[in-house]
Design an enzyme around this catalytic site. Structure first.
Site, PDB file in Angstrom:
ATOM      1  N   GLU A 165     118.295 -14.367  62.683  1.00 42.93           N
ATOM      2  CA  GLU A 165     117.412 -13.161  62.134  1.00 42.93           C
ATOM      3  C   GLU A 165     118.783 -12.155  62.566  1.00 42.93           C
ATOM      4  O   GLU A 165     119.031 -11.189  61.359  1.00 42.93           O
ATOM      5  CB  GLU A 165     116.522 -12.943  62.711  1.00 42.93           C
ATOM      6  CG  GLU A 165     115.173 -13.589  62.235  1.00 42.93           C
ATOM      7  CD  GLU A 165     114.772 -13.334  60.933  1.00 42.93           C
ATOM      8  OE1 GLU A 165     115.214 -12.014  60.348  1.00 42.93           O
ATOM      9  OE2 GLU A 165     114.116 -14.021  60.246  1.00 42.93           O
ATOM     10  N   TYR A 193     111.360  -5.055  62.935  1.00 36.33           N
ATOM     11  CA  TYR A 193     111.479  -6.124  62.100  1.00 36.33           C
ATOM     12  C   TYR A 193     111.826  -7.441  62.678  1.00 36.33           C
ATOM     13  O   TYR A 193     111.094  -8.441  62.956  1.00 36.33           O
ATOM     14  CB  TYR A 193     112.172  -5.904  61.009  1.00 36.33           C
ATOM     15  CG  TYR A 193     112.586  -7.080  60.031  1.00 36.33           C
ATOM     16  CD1 TYR A 193     111.384  -7.939  59.210  1.00 36.33           C
ATOM     17  CD2 TYR A 193     113.822  -7.818  60.525  1.00 36.33           C
ATOM     18  CE1 TYR A 193     111.686  -9.059  58.828  1.00 36.33           C
ATOM     19  CE2 TYR A 193     113.914  -8.955  59.797  1.00 36.33           C
ATOM     20  CZ  TYR A 193     113.173  -9.735  59.155  1.00 36.33           C
ATOM     21  OH  TYR A 193     113.504 -10.981  58.544  1.00 36.33           O
ATOM     22  N   ASP A 225     110.929  -7.059  55.773  1.00 40.82           N
ATOM     23  CA  ASP A 225     112.248  -6.828  55.435  1.00 40.82           C
ATOM     24  C   ASP A 225     112.085  -6.443  54.133  1.00 40.82           C
ATOM     25  O   ASP A 225     111.400  -6.245  53.284  1.00 40.82           O
ATOM     26  CB  ASP A 225     113.162  -8.241  55.634  1.00 40.82           C
ATOM     27  CG  ASP A 225     112.584  -9.215  54.762  1.00 40.82           C
ATOM     28  OD1 ASP A 225     111.828  -9.071  53.777  1.00 40.82           O
ATOM     29  OD2 ASP A 225     113.558 -10.101  54.691  1.00 40.82           O
TER      30      ASP A 225
END
Ligand code: SF4
Length: 359
Positions: free
Chosen positions: A45, A128, A146
């Site tokens: 990520e 996020y 996202d």
């Protein structure tokens, strides 16, 4: 009451099932999907922010060979972390990752914490990323919105407000929270992102979309107008020059100061080229001691982008005799050419080394 005051309409029953069925069949075999342990998901990520997928996969695999677990990240020196990150840009991500690994070792006994609040508290982990790790690694139903997910819902719900508005993101986040099916957060979260990446992209491929029956924008013929975006970023141009000084198999490097652009990375001496100035004159102006040291030869010109900056870098090489003095104010270090791989450079300077075949 404004439209944006209302919650977004939920897509009809069957939306999650259709999406998950498609995902089971169509998902890409990404390395962090084979084994979705928290460490791997976290690294993927962080790497994939601002990085294209192919490039992200290559860096991920290389990173895992170099740093197979949290302990190895925490124990590494900052130069080793930055060197492994070189080329990905946005180096604060690497520094935060390093700090976070140390926090996990010290505060959580080396085990990645499963609680959302603990994940969110790690350096470099925003709302996020914490949501994505919670969903994908721990199957906990936290929304991870996202750009892909925003785009998908801007069309599924036919949102006429700009997706750049915090309010739009908040509404989409609430909707994702509401429609995440119980016990299937891991698949649902990844399926939404994958749909945005593979089908509902910049140009939507509605004919092959698994959720076309639930899509308001398709029904109203507005898919091509969604998402509504804010004003495009304005780029700023910067022209610079740098000189690679070589003496007796070593190269002169300077470390950039902490804070600011490319903080803590290594570079060759040089600076900005003023409008109308030629790069050779700019080098002499910026690098004291260069004028009497010799005539630099041109290596080439490279271009690279950093946030809103579009940088043109003119590169030069100056080979000095073994006994020649070169000691510009501000200091620096002489590094063996075959050790340059251990140093992280801003991408323009790394490109100069590749032009020379030294890295
Ligand atoms: Fe996107 Fe088209 Fe699918 Fe709607 S039908 S979600 S616009 S790909």
């Amino acid at each position: 009451m404004r439209d944006s005051d209302n919650p977004l309409p939920r897509p009809g029953a069957g939306f999650a099932d259709a999406l998950l069925l498609w995902f089971a069949r169509a998902q890409r075999p990404l390395p962090w999907r084979r084994d979705c342990g928290a460490y791997r998901v976290w690294i993927s990520e962080i790497m994939l922010q601002q990085t294209q997928m192919d490039r992200g996969v290559a860096y991920f695999n290389k990173w895992m060979r170099r740093f197979p677990d949290i302990r190895s990240v925490a124990a590494a020196g900052e130069d080793a972390i930055l060197a492994a990150w070189e080329g990905l840009g946005y180096y604060s991500r690497a520094r935060n990752l390093h700090r976070a690994a140390k926090v996990i070792m010290e505060k959580h006994g080396g085990v990645f914490p499963p609680a959302f609040a603990d994940i969110r508290a790690l350096p470099g982990v925003g709302e996020y990323t914490a949501g994505a790790i919670s969903c994908i690694a721990f199957n906990n139903p936290y929304p991870a919105v996202d750009a892909n997910v925003l785009r998908v819902f801007s069309r599924v719900c036919d949102i006429a407000d700009s997706v750049a508005l915090a309010e739009t993101r908040r509404r989409v986040t609430e909707l994702v929270r509401a429609v995440t099916p119980e016990g299937r957060a891991r698949g649902f979260c990844q399926a939404l992102m994958e749909l945005g990446a593979l089908v509902c992209g910049k140009v939507p491929r509605c004919g092959e979309c698994p959720v076309r029956d639930f899509c308001e924008a398709l029904r109203r013929g507005t898919a091509g107008e969604r998402p509504v975006k804010g004003a495009a970023a304005e780029y700023r141009r910067l022209v610079t020059a740098a000189v690679v000084v070589e003496r007796a198999g070593r190269v002169f490097l300077r470390r950039r100061p902490p804070g600011g652009m490319w903080a803590g990375l290594w570079e060759f001496p040089g600076g900005e080229v003023d409008s109308g100035e030629n790069p050779e004159d700019a080098l002499v102006r910026h690098v004291a001691g260069l004028a009497g040291a010799g005539e630099p030869e041109r290596i080439g010109t490279v271009r690279h982008g950093y946030t809103v900056w579009r940088v043109t870098l003119h590169g030069f090489l100056l080979r000095l005799d073994g006994g020649a003095a070169f000691d510009p104010p501000g200091g620096g270090v002489w590094v063996k050419k075959n050790a340059l791989g251990e140093y992280a450079f801003p991408s323009g300077h790394a490109k100069l080394l590749r032009l020379l075949g030294w890295k």
